[in-house]
Scaffold this active site. Structure first.
Site, short mmCIF file in Angstrom:
data_model
loop_
_atom_site.label_atom_id
_atom_site.label_comp_id
_atom_site.label_asym_id
_atom_site.label_seq_id
_atom_site.Cartn_x
_atom_site.Cartn_y
_atom_site.Cartn_z
N GLU A 57 -0.72 -42.74 -7.77
CA GLU A 57 -1.94 -42.91 -8.56
C GLU A 57 -1.74 -42.47 -10.00
O GLU A 57 -2.36 -43.03 -10.91
CB GLU A 57 -3.10 -42.14 -7.93
CG GLU A 57 -3.61 -42.73 -6.61
CD GLU A 57 -2.82 -42.26 -5.40
OE1 GLU A 57 -1.81 -41.54 -5.58
OE2 GLU A 57 -3.21 -42.60 -4.26
N PHE A 111 -13.02 -35.54 5.80
CA PHE A 111 -11.64 -35.97 5.62
C PHE A 111 -11.47 -36.66 4.26
O PHE A 111 -12.23 -37.55 3.91
CB PHE A 111 -11.23 -36.93 6.75
CG PHE A 111 -9.84 -37.46 6.58
CD1 PHE A 111 -8.75 -36.60 6.64
CD2 PHE A 111 -9.60 -38.81 6.33
CE1 PHE A 111 -7.46 -37.08 6.47
CE2 PHE A 111 -8.32 -39.29 6.16
CZ PHE A 111 -7.24 -38.43 6.22
N GLN A 112 -10.50 -36.24 3.53
CA GLN A 112 -10.18 -36.76 2.20
C GLN A 112 -11.36 -36.68 1.24
O GLN A 112 -11.59 -37.58 0.44
CB GLN A 112 -9.63 -38.19 2.28
CG GLN A 112 -8.27 -38.20 2.98
CD GLN A 112 -7.49 -39.48 2.78
OE1 GLN A 112 -8.07 -40.55 2.67
NE2 GLN A 112 -6.18 -39.35 2.76
N LYS A 163 -18.17 -44.57 0.10
CA LYS A 163 -17.83 -45.75 0.89
C LYS A 163 -19.08 -46.49 1.36
O LYS A 163 -19.11 -47.72 1.35
CB LYS A 163 -16.99 -45.33 2.10
CG LYS A 163 -16.50 -46.53 2.88
CD LYS A 163 -15.38 -46.19 3.82
CE LYS A 163 -14.83 -47.45 4.45
NZ LYS A 163 -13.77 -47.17 5.41
N MET A 170 13.88 -29.65 -24.54
CA MET A 170 13.01 -28.94 -25.46
C MET A 170 12.83 -27.49 -25.02
O MET A 170 12.75 -26.58 -25.85
CB MET A 170 11.66 -29.66 -25.59
CG MET A 170 10.77 -29.10 -26.68
SD MET A 170 11.59 -29.15 -28.29
CE MET A 170 10.96 -30.69 -28.96
#
Ligand SMILES: Cc1ncc(C[n+]2csc(CCOP(=O)(O)OP(=O)(O)O)c2C)c(N)n1
Ligand SMILES: [Mg+2]
Length: 566
Positions: free
Chosen positions: A42, A104-105, A154, A462
């Site tokens: 993602e 969940f999630q 959802k 760096m």
């Protein structure tokens, strides 16, 4: 409704990754003709949307599922927020009546992104979708642009309702259009007219407002020297004689001198970031300050401003241009031009090992300066800023504010999707590229001929540079080749250093990309040519001098005039 709204907004591509709560959206996308690019992470999707947005000036769109999908967007959203990039990020969410149940999630992505988004919406009712979509795009692209998040439960995304897309937006408390700033413009031009030692300090806002042509015309007409921030590169032609170079921590001597010694700073679309200003007491101590910005909140944040001009940089510069006439500041200009002439960027390609600066210089030459350059973060980013000269806006895409390693490659994917025929190079470090290397699959499968030029120094370069200069050369955990068999703290490479991990050529080939390793200066040109002409995604791995440093450098917290030349 969400997909239809994307169409109404003229969205041509969405970058995303599916999962449970966002599946209804993907199901519709499958049937519609908006292009969907499946990334491999993602974070890749959000950086690609960001790269697309920076390269085109349009709103970038990315989509992820709830929970881990949404949290994987966070770094990319923060990156876009710091650099004022317009993005709409859509996340799935658990059904409305399960929110707050540790479902969940489930992740409170609205809460998590509150400080790093311009605005956020939790959609509770299907009837709200058209209005929210319209507002989200409007907020993302107007005023000071930024990321807007839409969290879509959802149950809402499977509900049915009537779709009427609003014509107009009316948001209480949000009016990005500035009314009358003509008085402020006149006051600003009075200051400019009386200045003996003026300098223009411009940033990414000039690019955002498409004001590069106006800035260029204004500076040339008045004969005022220009310095740019990292985010501003390309806003004024890098090859123009009036260009002093970038200012700040890795700024040019002439540019840093100009802001220290000037009597007037004309700041345009720049926010006086600490990487640009250094210690504030040394920044323009003798100068009056004009600050032109669309965002009133950025005025007076770090530096006292004499004349704020709030509004769109393009419109303001158009007005200022009407009042512009050449200034009698020849001696000031000559002082700066002499400094510029006497303090060019330098490095020596004096050994059989490739110098990283040489690689960037060759990419500039061999692309005729026409490429779009993205960068990772670290030394690679600064060499990309120094040794490629950007004559046009939207050709240098780099994470300035957040400094996100892993940004450059997915951003290059987004830019290449927008401009399939342009030559694109991600100038990368061996550390940064490993943060988003899985997007090789995205580039290869979508036939995107992105070129990745890895300046492989075997170090988090760096970090190593700072350790060399400020931590007694104790290279603690910055050597990317460190094995358990190595001494605990690397004190620099020696004959016995093991070969690099991973083998980037094999890695490229494993993904179906082309991999070319270059170890000798005389092979650099040929390899870059091959990459430019190849229709494939290419990794060019340059084995560069391991302990090369980026100069000029101003130590963190020092005055901008305390320059180390190297
Ligand atoms: C995500 C993230 N983690 C850590 C850092 C801190 N950091 C800045 S530059 C740098 C080293 C980058 O190494 P590499 O990509 O090899 O580039 P080089 O400096 O060697 O060119 C690190 C670790 C960062 N900017 N971003
Ligand atoms: Mg490195």
């Amino acid at each position: 409704m969400v997909v239809e709204a994307l169409k109404r907004e003229g969205v041509e591509v969405v970058f995303g990754y599916p999962g449970g709560t966002i599946m209804p959206f993907f199901d519709f996308m499958h049937r519609e003709d908006i292009r969907m690019i499946l990334t491999r992470h993602e974070q890749g999707a959000v950086h690609a949307a960001d790269g697309y947005a920076r390269a085109t000036g349009r709103v970038g769109v990315c989509v992820a599922t709830s929970g881990p999908g949404a949290t994987n967007l966070v770094t990319g959203i923060a990156t876009a927020n710091m650099d004022s990039v317009p993005i709409v990020a859509i996340t799935g969410q658990v059904p409305v009546d399960m929110i707050g149940n540790d479902s969940f999630q489930e992740a409170d992505i609205i809460g998590i992104t509150r400080p790093i988004t311009k605005h956020r919406y939790l959609v509770r009712d299907v009837a709200d979708i058209p209005g929210i979509m319209k507002e989200a795009f409007y907020i993302a692209r107007t005023g000071r642009p930024g990321p807007v998040l839409i969290d879509l439960p959802k149950d809402v995304s499977v509900a049915v309702g009537d779709f009427t897309y609003p014509e107009k937006v009316n948001i209480r408390g949000y009016s990005p259009v500035v009314n009358d700033n003509s008085q402020a413009i006149r006051r600003a031009m009075d200051l400019v007219g009386n200045a003996k030692r003026p300098v223009i300090y411009a940033g990414g806002g000039v690019i955002t407002s498409e004001a590069s042509a106006e800035l260029t015309a204004f500076a040339r007409k008045m004969g005022i020297p220009v310095t740019l921030t990292l985010m501003g590169l390309g806003a004024f032609p890098g090859t123009d004689p009036l260009f002093l170079g970038m200012l700040g921590m890795h700024g040019m001597v002439a540019a840093n001198h100009a802001v220290c010694e000037c009597d007037l700073i004309i700041a345009i679309g720049a926010r006086f970031d600490d990487r640009a200003t250094g210690r504030l007491s040394e920044f323009a101590p003798k100068a009056k300050v004009i600050h032109i910005d669309i965002d009133p909140a950025s005025i007076g944040k770090n530096v006292l401003v004499d004349v704020p001009v709030i509004g769109d940089a393009q419109e303001i510069l158009q007005e200022m241009l009407k009042l512009a006439k050449p200034l009698p500041i020849d001696s000031w200009r000559e002082e700066l031009m002499a400094l510029k002439r006497d303090n060019p960027l330098t490095y020596k390609q004096d050994c059989p090992v490739i110098k990283p600066q040489y690689v960037v210089e060759k990419i500039y030459e061999l692309t005729g300066g026409e490429a779009i350059i993205t960068t990772e973060v670290g030394q690679n980013q600064m060499w990309a800023a120094h040794y490629f000269r950007y004559d046009r806006p939207r050709t240098f895409l780099s994470s300035g504010g957040l400094g996100t390693m892993g940004y450059g490659f997915p951003a290059a994917i987004g830019a290449q999707v927008a401009f399939p025929d342009r030559v694109i190079f991600d100038i990368a470090g061996d550390g940064s590229i490993q943060m988003k290397i899985q997007e090789l699959a995205t580039a290869v499968l979508n036939e995107l001929p992105v070129n990745i030029a890895i300046l492989n120094n075997g170090y988090l370069g760096m970090v190593r540079q700072w350790q060399e200069l400020f931590f007694d050369k104790a290279y603690a955990f910055s050597c990317l080749g460190q094995r358990t068999s190595c001494p605990r703290q690397c004190n620099g490479p020696d004959e016995g250093c093991p070969p690099y991990v991973p083998d980037f050529v094999k890695l490229a080939e494993a993904y179906g990309a082309m991999g070319i390793r270059v170890a000798r200066p005389e092979d650099v040109e040929g390899a870059i040519r091959e990459a430019i002409h190849s229709p494939k995604t290419v990794i060019l791995e340059f084995l560069v001098a391991r302990e090369e440093n980026v100069y000029p450098m101003v130590p963190a917290g020092a005055g901008i005039n305390e320059i180390m030349i190297g």
